[in-house]
Motif scaffolding. Structure first.
Motif, PDB file in Angstrom:
ATOM      1  N   SER A 148       0.723  -0.960   0.083  1.00  0.00           N
ATOM      2  CA  SER A 148      -0.096   0.393   0.050  1.00  0.00           C
ATOM      3  C   SER A 148       1.048   1.188  -0.213  1.00  0.00           C
ATOM      4  CB  SER A 148      -0.710  -0.065   1.159  1.00  0.00           C
ATOM      5  OG  SER A 148      -0.550   0.208   2.580  1.00  0.00           O
ATOM      6  N   THR A 149       2.268   0.889   0.618  1.00  0.00           N
ATOM      7  CA  THR A 149       2.854   2.240   0.677  1.00  0.00           C
ATOM      8  C   THR A 149       3.760   2.663  -1.106  1.00  0.00           C
ATOM      9  OG1 THR A 149       4.045   2.098   3.135  1.00  0.00           O
ATOM     10  CG2 THR A 149       5.590   2.809   1.145  1.00  0.00           C
ATOM     11  N   ALA A 175       1.500   1.802  -4.053  1.00  0.00           N
ATOM     12  CA  ALA A 175       0.146   1.877  -4.530  1.00  0.00           C
ATOM     13  C   ALA A 175       0.249   3.463  -3.836  1.00  0.00           C
ATOM     14  CB  ALA A 175      -0.769   1.338  -3.774  1.00  0.00           C
ATOM     15  N   ALA A 176       0.233   3.947  -2.663  1.00  0.00           N
ATOM     16  CA  ALA A 176       0.115   5.406  -2.528  1.00  0.00           C
ATOM     17  C   ALA A 176       1.161   5.946  -2.919  1.00  0.00           C
ATOM     18  CB  ALA A 176       0.342   5.366  -1.039  1.00  0.00           C
ATOM     19  N   GLN A 177       2.202   5.805  -3.328  1.00  0.00           N
ATOM     20  CA  GLN A 177       4.173   6.650  -3.634  1.00  0.00           C
ATOM     21  C   GLN A 177       3.432   7.399  -5.235  1.00  0.00           C
ATOM     22  OE1 GLN A 177       6.708   4.044  -2.610  1.00  0.00           O
ATOM     23  NE2 GLN A 177       7.281   5.068  -1.055  1.00  0.00           N
ATOM     24  N   GLY A 222      -0.914  12.326   5.524  1.00  0.00           N
ATOM     25  CA  GLY A 222       0.439  11.214   5.977  1.00  0.00           C
ATOM     26  C   GLY A 222       0.280  10.678   7.228  1.00  0.00           C
ATOM     27  N   PHE A 268      -2.541   9.082   8.803  1.00  0.00           N
ATOM     28  CA  PHE A 268      -2.636   7.538   8.263  1.00  0.00           C
ATOM     29  C   PHE A 268      -2.239   6.437   8.693  1.00  0.00           C
ATOM     30  CE2 PHE A 268      -5.780   8.970   4.444  1.00  0.00           C
ATOM     31  CZ  PHE A 268      -6.199   7.430   4.217  1.00  0.00           C
ATOM     32  N   LEU A 303      -1.987  -2.739   6.086  1.00  0.00           N
ATOM     33  CA  LEU A 303      -2.419  -1.580   4.364  1.00  0.00           C
ATOM     34  C   LEU A 303      -2.535  -0.160   4.726  1.00  0.00           C
ATOM     35  CD1 LEU A 303      -4.783  -4.612   3.201  1.00  0.00           C
ATOM     36  CD2 LEU A 303      -2.629  -3.581   2.096  1.00  0.00           C
ATOM     37  N   LEU A 304      -3.585   0.308   5.653  1.00  0.00           N
ATOM     38  CA  LEU A 304      -4.062   1.494   5.951  1.00  0.00           C
ATOM     39  C   LEU A 304      -3.202   2.306   6.499  1.00  0.00           C
ATOM     40  CD1 LEU A 304      -7.131   1.462   7.928  1.00  0.00           C
ATOM     41  CD2 LEU A 304      -7.062   2.397   6.120  1.00  0.00           C
ATOM     42  N   ILE A 344      -0.455   3.923   3.387  1.00  0.00           N
ATOM     43  CA  ILE A 344      -0.662   4.805   2.921  1.00  0.00           C
ATOM     44  C   ILE A 344       0.148   6.084   3.178  1.00  0.00           C
ATOM     45  CG2 ILE A 344      -2.891   5.955   1.814  1.00  0.00           C
ATOM     46  CD1 ILE A 344      -4.522   3.465   1.863  1.00  0.00           C
ATOM     47  N   GLY A 354       3.923   6.024   2.665  1.00  0.00           N
ATOM     48  CA  GLY A 354       4.025   5.779   1.173  1.00  0.00           C
ATOM     49  C   GLY A 354       3.996   7.801   0.752  1.00  0.00           C
ATOM     50  N   PHE A 355       2.890   8.243   1.810  1.00  0.00           N
ATOM     51  CA  PHE A 355       3.132   9.797   0.640  1.00  0.00           C
ATOM     52  C   PHE A 355       3.948  10.753   2.352  1.00  0.00           C
ATOM     53  CE2 PHE A 355      -2.900  10.499   1.371  1.00  0.00           C
ATOM     54  CZ  PHE A 355      -2.092   9.944   0.139  1.00  0.00           C
TER      55      PHE A 355
END
Length: 371
Positions: free
Chosen positions: A54-55, A57-59, A78, A81, A103-104, A107, A110-111
């Motif tokens: 998820s990191t 995917a968010a990136q 970020g 989250f 997963l949360l 995210i 990643g931000f």
């Protein structure tokens, strides 16, 4: 000019320390929580992989979000989250629940990772970039140096509850500094600008180093049955990586970008091979020395690959690429070793990682020439 003279850069460092502290405390603890709740090593690796998936995917979404909302709001989102869901692990005792929380949190990570690395280049002049990158490495490395061993030690002495609560609060402290950052216009995040060099080769070297890192932080507390040695190994890996990344930043003002990548990868190979041999020989303190060598190698790779990527592409694209290599590799390392251990053993798993990294040495040798 010293980057520390720049007020906004100091705020970025404070934010990074707070956010990465929340990550470091749980990076090795969540796999322990999975095993504590009667799932196996493959599930333990899956918890790290879910966080990193998820990191990543968010990136990929961050450059567009930054253009719409700005660095401050994306970074603040970020931190929320990442921190707010951590206490939910207290009630997430089955594997699907733990994966959902991971997963949360991913995210949020990643931000903040993409924004943090990009802001190094946005806030500093090009002449201070290598040194600033090294100092940023200190800000993200110190929490690992303290948090990785502290998290596992705290679980051993006080249980999981206080660790989950503290890991939830610390990232939110970064909000104090985040809103002190300037409203930097992300003009240098223009993905339509042409690349000036190749991102592929430094990206592969960074990916290889992070695969080994992901394997270490996920499985050292499980592979080394001596809990004192396991905590010492996590400390040695993080400490060596922290010191070498800072040194690489200092040397980067005098050594051409990319020239430290082959040395970093060679040390990573040597450390992973030494770890495999140490586990096979049931020598936990030799394992501590081996992971320290691997940490030195990965620290060199981290700083030099980031500088190479900033020289080869626009800031936004380079930051995303570097962070994806770091975090995707961390997740892949956890999954691969978990799968290998389920079918073989820890020495075999770490030995194969050493061989795969060694195969990329020619790539590392040529990476600096592509800039």
């Amino acid at each position: 000019m010293s980057p520390l003279r720049v007020r906004d850069f100091r705020l970025l460092l404070f934010t990074s320390v707070a956010v990465f502290s929340g990550v470091a405390l749980l990076l090795s603890v969540v796999p322990l929580w999975v095993v504590h709740n009667n799932a196996g090593e493959f599930a333990a690796g899956g918890s790290t992989a879910a966080f990193m998936a998820s990191t990543v995917a968010a990136q990929f979404a961050v450059p567009r979000l930054v253009r719409a909302w700005g660095y401050r709001l994306v970074t603040a989102s970020g931190a929320v989250f990442l921190g707010a869901p951590a206490p939910l692990l207290l009630i997430a005792t089955d594997w699907p629940g733990i994966l959902a929380v991971s997963l949360l949190r991913g995210i949020g990570f990643g931000f903040v990772t993409v924004c943090g690395a990009a802001l190094v280049a946005e806030l500093l002049p090009r002449t201070a970039l290598a040194n600033g990158s090294g100092l940023y490495g200190l800000a993200v490395g110190l929490p690992q140096l303290i948090g990785l061993p502290a998290g596992t030690a705290a679980v051993e002495h006080w249980g999981f509850v206080p660790v989950f609560l503290v890991a939830g609060v610390i990232p939110l402290l970064g909000l104090v500094a985040i809103f002190g950052l300037p409203a930097v216009a992300p003009t240098r995040h223009d993905d339509d600008l042409p690349a000036k060099g190749s991102l592929g080769r430094p990206w592969l070297v960074m990916l290889s180093g992070s695969i080994g890192y992901g394997a270490l932080v996920t499985f050292l507390p499980l592979a080394l049955t001596d809990t004192v040695a396991a905590s010492a190994a996590l400390f040695a890996s993080a400490g060596a990586g922290l010191a070498s990344r800072w040194v690489a930043g200092r040397l980067g003002t005098r050594i051409a970008a990319g020239r430290m990548l082959p040395w970093g990868l060679a040390l990573t190979v040597l450390g992973m091979a030494g770890l495999a041999a140490s586990i096979q020989g049931e020598s936990p303190w030799s394992a501590v020395a081996a992971v320290a060598v691997a940490g030195v190698g990965f620290g060199l790779i981290q700083n030099d690959s980031l500088v190479v990527m900033f020289a080869a592409a626009p800031v936004g694209r380079a930051s995303v690429a570097w962070n994806v290599a770091f975090d995707a590799g961390t997740g892949v390392g956890a999954v691969v070793v978990g799968a290998l251990v389920a079918g073989s053993s820890y020495p075999v798993a770490f030995g194969l990682l050493a061989l795969s990294a060694a195969a990329l040495l020619p790539v590392a040798l040529s990476a600096g020439r592509a800039v």
